[in-house]
Design an enzyme around this catalytic site. Structure first.
Site, PDB file in Angstrom:
ATOM      1  N   GLU A 281      -7.831  35.408   0.072  1.00  0.00           N
ATOM      2  CA  GLU A 281      -6.944  34.684   1.436  1.00  0.00           C
ATOM      3  C   GLU A 281      -7.571  34.822   2.595  1.00  0.00           C
ATOM      4  O   GLU A 281      -7.224  33.957   4.085  1.00  0.00           O
ATOM      5  CB  GLU A 281      -6.453  35.821   1.656  1.00  0.00           C
ATOM      6  CG  GLU A 281      -4.745  35.646   0.220  1.00  0.00           C
ATOM      7  CD  GLU A 281      -4.394  33.919   0.360  1.00  0.00           C
ATOM      8  OE1 GLU A 281      -3.836  33.763  -0.012  1.00  0.00           O
ATOM      9  OE2 GLU A 281      -3.749  34.360   1.706  1.00  0.00           O
TER      10      GLU A 281
ATOM     11  N   HIS B 126      -7.217  31.525   4.655  1.00  0.00           N
ATOM     12  CA  HIS B 126      -6.303  32.041   5.685  1.00  0.00           C
ATOM     13  C   HIS B 126      -6.677  32.704   6.345  1.00  0.00           C
ATOM     14  O   HIS B 126      -7.324  32.039   8.150  1.00  0.00           O
ATOM     15  CB  HIS B 126      -5.414  31.844   5.247  1.00  0.00           C
ATOM     16  CG  HIS B 126      -4.337  31.188   4.154  1.00  0.00           C
ATOM     17  ND1 HIS B 126      -3.798  30.197   4.661  1.00  0.00           N
ATOM     18  CD2 HIS B 126      -4.217  31.824   2.703  1.00  0.00           C
ATOM     19  CE1 HIS B 126      -3.010  29.916   3.675  1.00  0.00           C
ATOM     20  NE2 HIS B 126      -3.170  29.980   2.964  1.00  0.00           N
TER      21      HIS B 126
ATOM     22  N   HIS C 257       1.336  38.123  -0.533  1.00  0.00           N
ATOM     23  CA  HIS C 257       0.310  37.201  -1.154  1.00  0.00           C
ATOM     24  C   HIS C 257      -0.778  36.942   0.267  1.00  0.00           C
ATOM     25  O   HIS C 257      -2.045  36.435   0.214  1.00  0.00           O
ATOM     26  CB  HIS C 257       1.275  35.759  -1.086  1.00  0.00           C
ATOM     27  CG  HIS C 257       0.256  34.835  -1.767  1.00  0.00           C
ATOM     28  ND1 HIS C 257       1.540  33.445  -2.055  1.00  0.00           N
ATOM     29  CD2 HIS C 257      -0.736  34.144  -1.444  1.00  0.00           C
ATOM     30  CE1 HIS C 257       0.880  32.328  -2.381  1.00  0.00           C
ATOM     31  NE2 HIS C 257      -1.204  33.121  -2.349  1.00  0.00           N
TER      32      HIS C 257
END
Length: 247
Positions: free
Chosen positions: A140, A144, A98
């Protein structure tokens, strides 16, 4: 005692007997591994999310969380509508990445690249085989990876290193039918498959009674597992959850 002195003494006694005002309690409101401080000042819609996301320059964080999504559980709880590639029948997907998330001991940084630089094709090629879709890889990185202090290509290379550090327990690879399993048993399975992964270094998340993710805490240099109290104390507390076979 004169009347003025008597009146003053009575007033002083009443003040001393009055109860002190209660101290405000600051209780964290946690969802999975993301905690917000309820005493943080509100600032309109979206304020609770900002309360536990701390701004940071790229590379300023304490450790990583590798989030491994259990595809059957994700797809059984609404994921099929959002991620058709991941949930397509016959894909045979079990645990997939993920994300790899920079984390503080309390809270986490996000969206550190305000310029939203585009990701090169070379970098996206480095992400192949890691995420179930290119769209998730892009997301992502933006949310992040931009806080890691690494370039997109190097960040995706780090995601691969992190994923390869974790051995998936064999029982998840040979699961043939849906089973009810305690979250603690899932963590024990991961600990058995990864001897250096001890209690307090990983968490299980669940939704609607299904296994969603296993989140593993890693050192900043991606060489070892490490404790992460904020993450693990919010592990799924259900007595048992459904673990469904790979799609």
């Amino acid at each position: 005692m004169s009347k003025p002195c008597w009146a003053f003494a009575l007033l002083l006694s009443a003040l001393c007997a009055a109860p002190a005002p209660a101290l405000a309690q600051r209780a964290p409101d946690c969802v999975l591994d993301r905690c917000e401080d309820k005493a943080a000042p509100a600032a309109g819609e979206g304020a609770p999310e900002r309360a536990f996301r701390r701004p940071a320059a790229g590379g300023n964080f304490d450790f990583y969380v590798l989030s491994l999504s259990w595809s059957p559980g994700f797809c059984a709880t609404g994921g099929a509508e959002k991620a058709r590639e991941q949930c397509q029948s016959g894909m045979g997907l079990g645990f997939v990445v993920h994300g790899l998330w920079p984390q503080f001991e309390r809270g986490f940084p996000s969206d550190c690249d305000g310029a939203a630089r585009p990701i090169s094709r070379v970098a996206l090629d480095a992400a192949k085989g890691l995420f179930p879709s290119e769209g998730l890889a892009r997301y992502e990185w933006r949310k992040h990876g931009s806080c890691s202090g690494r370039s997109p290509q190097d960040y995706f290379a780090d995601v691969r290193v992190a994923r390869d550090l974790v051995t998936i327990p064999p029982e998840f690879q040979r699961l043939k039918q849906e089973e009810d399993v305690a979250p603690a048993e899932i963590l024990r399975s991961f600990g058995k498959a990864n001897p250096r992964l001890r209690a307090g270094m990983a968490a299980v998340t669940c939704a609607k009674g299904y296994l969603q993710e296993v989140r593993v805490c890693l050192s900043k240099d991606l060489r070892e597992f490490r404790p992460c109290p904020e993450v693990t104390r919010n592990s799924c507390r259900a007595p048992s959850i459904k673990v469904t076979p790979s799609l």
